[in-house]
Design a protein around this motif. Structure first.
Motif, PDB file in Angstrom:
ATOM      1  N   GLU A 205      -6.019  -5.213   0.874  1.00  0.00           N
ATOM      2  CA  GLU A 205      -6.612  -5.356   2.179  1.00  0.00           C
ATOM      3  C   GLU A 205      -7.922  -6.311   1.820  1.00  0.00           C
ATOM      4  O   GLU A 205      -8.104  -7.130   2.924  1.00  0.00           O
ATOM      5  CB  GLU A 205      -7.006  -3.865   2.406  1.00  0.00           C
ATOM      6  CG  GLU A 205      -6.062  -3.025   2.624  1.00  0.00           C
ATOM      7  CD  GLU A 205      -6.591  -1.333   2.898  1.00  0.00           C
ATOM      8  OE1 GLU A 205      -6.300  -0.671   3.715  1.00  0.00           O
ATOM      9  OE2 GLU A 205      -7.295  -1.164   2.001  1.00  0.00           O
TER      10      GLU A 205
ATOM     11  N   GLU B 113       0.820  -1.226   0.092  1.00  0.00           N
ATOM     12  CA  GLU B 113       0.006  -0.095   0.079  1.00  0.00           C
ATOM     13  C   GLU B 113       0.966   1.184   0.003  1.00  0.00           C
ATOM     14  O   GLU B 113       0.429   2.385  -0.407  1.00  0.00           O
ATOM     15  CB  GLU B 113      -0.822  -0.306   1.373  1.00  0.00           C
ATOM     16  CG  GLU B 113      -1.817   1.124   1.052  1.00  0.00           C
ATOM     17  CD  GLU B 113      -2.701   1.137   2.600  1.00  0.00           C
ATOM     18  OE1 GLU B 113      -3.326   0.253   2.824  1.00  0.00           O
ATOM     19  OE2 GLU B 113      -2.812   2.080   3.127  1.00  0.00           O
TER      20      GLU B 113
ATOM     21  N   ASP C 295      -0.137  -4.528   3.369  1.00  0.00           N
ATOM     22  CA  ASP C 295      -0.352  -3.276   3.832  1.00  0.00           C
ATOM     23  C   ASP C 295       0.157  -3.269   5.164  1.00  0.00           C
ATOM     24  O   ASP C 295      -0.040  -3.989   6.074  1.00  0.00           O
ATOM     25  CB  ASP C 295      -2.109  -3.131   4.013  1.00  0.00           C
ATOM     26  CG  ASP C 295      -2.284  -2.007   4.623  1.00  0.00           C
ATOM     27  OD1 ASP C 295      -1.631  -0.941   5.225  1.00  0.00           O
ATOM     28  OD2 ASP C 295      -3.321  -1.310   4.971  1.00  0.00           O
TER      29      ASP C 295
ATOM     30  N   ARG D  32      -8.441  -1.061  -0.482  1.00  0.00           N
ATOM     31  CA  ARG D  32      -7.833  -1.837  -1.515  1.00  0.00           C
ATOM     32  C   ARG D  32      -8.018  -3.085  -1.857  1.00  0.00           C
ATOM     33  O   ARG D  32      -7.864  -3.860  -0.923  1.00  0.00           O
ATOM     34  CB  ARG D  32      -6.379  -1.347  -1.368  1.00  0.00           C
ATOM     35  CG  ARG D  32      -5.605  -0.106  -1.641  1.00  0.00           C
ATOM     36  CD  ARG D  32      -6.281   1.194  -1.139  1.00  0.00           C
ATOM     37  NE  ARG D  32      -6.387   1.272   0.463  1.00  0.00           N
ATOM     38  CZ  ARG D  32      -6.205   2.319   1.094  1.00  0.00           C
ATOM     39  NH1 ARG D  32      -5.745   3.440   0.596  1.00  0.00           N
ATOM     40  NH2 ARG D  32      -6.247   2.103   2.342  1.00  0.00           N
TER      41      ARG D  32
ATOM     42  N   ASP E  51      -2.162  -1.057   8.705  1.00  0.00           N
ATOM     43  CA  ASP E  51      -3.536  -0.648   8.412  1.00  0.00           C
ATOM     44  C   ASP E  51      -4.139   0.034   9.476  1.00  0.00           C
ATOM     45  O   ASP E  51      -4.046  -0.132  10.853  1.00  0.00           O
ATOM     46  CB  ASP E  51      -4.384  -2.069   8.122  1.00  0.00           C
ATOM     47  CG  ASP E  51      -5.857  -1.795   7.853  1.00  0.00           C
ATOM     48  OD1 ASP E  51      -6.159  -0.784   6.916  1.00  0.00           O
ATOM     49  OD2 ASP E  51      -6.655  -2.048   8.622  1.00  0.00           O
ATOM     50  N   GLY E  52      -4.880   0.978   9.477  1.00  0.00           N
ATOM     51  CA  GLY E  52      -5.682   1.842  10.515  1.00  0.00           C
ATOM     52  C   GLY E  52      -4.632   2.749  11.215  1.00  0.00           C
ATOM     53  O   GLY E  52      -4.851   3.225  12.228  1.00  0.00           O
TER      54      GLY E  52
HETATM   55 MG    MG Z   1      -5.180  -0.345   5.128  1.00  0.00          MG
END
Ligand code: MG
Ligand code: AHM
Length: 337
Positions: free
Chosen positions: A288, A103, A124, A284, A127-128
């Motif tokens: 994801e 990502e 990724d 994505r 994430d978050g």
């Molecule tokens: Mg993410």
């Protein structure tokens, strides 16, 4: 649990750690070469490091942004960059990995050609991450594909544009109240917990072959976008709130991995639909949605973009986005009608 006889003849039950587990899985599948085990072991090493950084960020000045904007047009925090670099460093030294896409990278990254390099990874790294500065759970997501290009040469884009159905392994690390690894190779879903006292991922019995409840208890969606949703989505969420006198509750933390994980264990549906502001949703497909869709199917759930099974979508670009409804089977099927 594995049982060992100590010197004084007592039986001690030791929890299964990730190395034991991968060895057993390899014995159970004679066609396995050990390559996936080696990649998973490397990913776990990085995740332990990230887990440490997450837990100590407040005292080590690790919060905050780099000031850069990534390929997604989103602000890059310091740990996004560091996590990406650490995954990249360790994988570039793994002889079974031909390259990766992330990502955080504009395009895929090829590694030096090696005839053993059968696999490519998508991830990724964090994430978050917008939740990181406020001590809310975040995660790392990964998926592994067999490359389709000739192993004698360098990887090309087609290796990274495979439908999710072609994944050979996917998983995530959740940096929550404990750090977990949840993964599948298509033989069930396993959930390991990092035991910080010994620095190892161990497998509690309840987390071997995780199956998710068929019906949702909660729904997870950013309801602030409701005025932008389609009438079909508005009607669906309203139905979940009443659902034949058995209403769903709402849970949304804004970290996909954390929201997904709760729904996986307790029964629930996560949604990031298209709306007037996000015509293809936000999330994505490659880094994801596919990895989580593989896990959800292995656990008895489903993932769709509203029309197609997520795992059957042929991606046409690296950072392609897709709307998603993912979680307990009954609610995903109800939406599909
Ligand atoms: Mg993410
Ligand atoms: P990120 O990978 O840059 O952190 O973005 C993805 C995150 C997901 O974890 C989460 O589900 C979503 O963005 C939340 O978006 P929103 O703030 O629009 O609800």
């Amino acid at each position: 649990m594995r049982s060992e006889l100590s010197h004084n003849g007592e039986n001690h039950a030791l929890p299964i750690n990730i190395s034991d587990h991968l060895r057993r899985e390899q014995l159970r599948h004679p066609e396995a070469t050990g390559a996936l085990s080696s990649i998973l072991a490397d990913l776990s090493r990085v995740a332990k490091e990230i887990s440490y950084l997450v837990n100590t960020a407040g005292i080590n000045g690790a919060y905050g942004s780099t000031g850069k904007i990534n390929v997604q047009g989103e602000s890059v925090i310091k740990l996004d960059e560091q996590a990406n670099r650490q995954f990249k460093d360790i994988l570039s030294n793994n002889p079974y990995v031909a390259g990766f896409a992330s990502e955080e990278e504009m395009t895929f990254v090829p590694f030096a050609p090696d005839s053993r390099s059968k696999y490519v990874l998508w991830f990724d790294p964090l994430d978050g991450s917008s939740n990181f500065d406020t001590n809310v759970s975040i995660g790392s997501i990964f998926s592994i594909y067999q490359r389709v290009s000739d192993a004698r040469g360098s990887v090309n884009e087609s290796d990274f544009l495979q439908a999710g159905r072609a994944q050979v392994c996917s998983g995530y690390f959740l940096y929550g109240t404990s750090t977990m690894l949840v993964y599948t190779t298509g033989h069930g879903v396993y959930g390991f917990t990092l035991d910080p006292s010994v620095g190892e991922f161990v497998l509690p019995q309840d987390y071997a072959k995780i199956m998710m409840p068929e019906s949702a208890r909660t729904y997870s969606v950013n309801e602030a976008y409701r005025p932008l949703w389609s009438p079909r989505m508005v009607a669906f969420i309203d139905w979940l709130k009443t659902r034949n006198d058995d209403p769903c509750g709402a849970r949304y933390v804004g970290s996909l991995v954390a929201d997904f994980h709760r729904n996986l264990l307790k029964g629930g549906i996560f949604l990031y639909p298209q709306d007037e502001k996000h015509p293809s949703g936000k999330l994505r497909l490659n880094c994801e949605l596919n990895p989580l869709a593989y896990i959800v199917e292995q656990a008895g759930g489903l993932a769709t973009d509203g029309e197609n099974n997520i795992l059957d979508i042929q991606p046409s670009s690296l950072h392609q986005r897709s709307p998603v409804l993912i979680g307990s089977k009954n609610e995903v099927l109800s939406y599909m009608g």
